[in-house]
Motif scaffolding. Sequence first.
Motif, PDB file in Angstrom:
ATOM      1  N   LEU A   1     -29.075  40.913 -38.496  1.00 52.18           N
ATOM      2  CA  LEU A   1     -29.295  39.756 -37.642  1.00 52.18           C
ATOM      3  C   LEU A   1     -30.383  40.109 -36.648  1.00 52.18           C
ATOM      4  CD1 LEU A   1     -25.600  38.777 -36.878  1.00 52.18           C
ATOM      5  CD2 LEU A   1     -27.128  37.783 -38.570  1.00 52.18           C
ATOM      6  N   GLU A   2     -31.430  39.319 -36.632  1.00 51.55           N
ATOM      7  CA  GLU A   2     -32.540  39.587 -35.740  1.00 51.55           C
ATOM      8  C   GLU A   2     -32.698  38.424 -34.771  1.00 51.55           C
ATOM      9  OE1 GLU A   2     -37.299  40.529 -36.100  1.00 51.55           O
ATOM     10  OE2 GLU A   2     -35.997  40.881 -37.805  1.00 51.55           O
ATOM     11  N   VAL A   3     -32.669  38.732 -33.501  1.00 50.68           N
ATOM     12  CA  VAL A   3     -32.852  37.716 -32.469  1.00 50.68           C
ATOM     13  C   VAL A   3     -34.291  37.800 -31.988  1.00 50.68           C
ATOM     14  CG1 VAL A   3     -32.117  36.917 -30.202  1.00 50.68           C
ATOM     15  CG2 VAL A   3     -30.441  37.886 -31.792  1.00 50.68           C
TER      16      VAL A   3
END
Length: 87
Positions: free
Chosen positions: A17-19
Motif C-alpha cells: 500500500l503506497e500513500v
Amino acid sequence: MPRTKEGQGEADTPIRLEVVPRRGLRREDAARYVGISTTKFDACVREGRMPQPFRIDACVIWDLRRLDAAFDALSEISEPNSFADWS
C-alpha cells in the motif's frame, strides 16, 4: 501490518500500500476533503466560498492549499457559539 492477498494461493504475500500526498484534487476528492457533498461543494464554488478549479489538459483540479485557505476563511466567520447552534 500489511494485509495479505486473499485467494492468491500465497496467504502470506503482503499487499504493498503506497500513500502518495496530492496537491491537486478532483471534484469528488475536494468535496470529501472539506467534508461536504459534491452538490454542496458545487454550490460553494458557484457562490465563491470555495475556490475555482483550474485545468491540466482535460483534468479539472482544485488546489489543496486554496481549499485550505477557503475553509479557514469559512470557519473564522461562521463559528457556532454553542453546541445548540450546530443543529
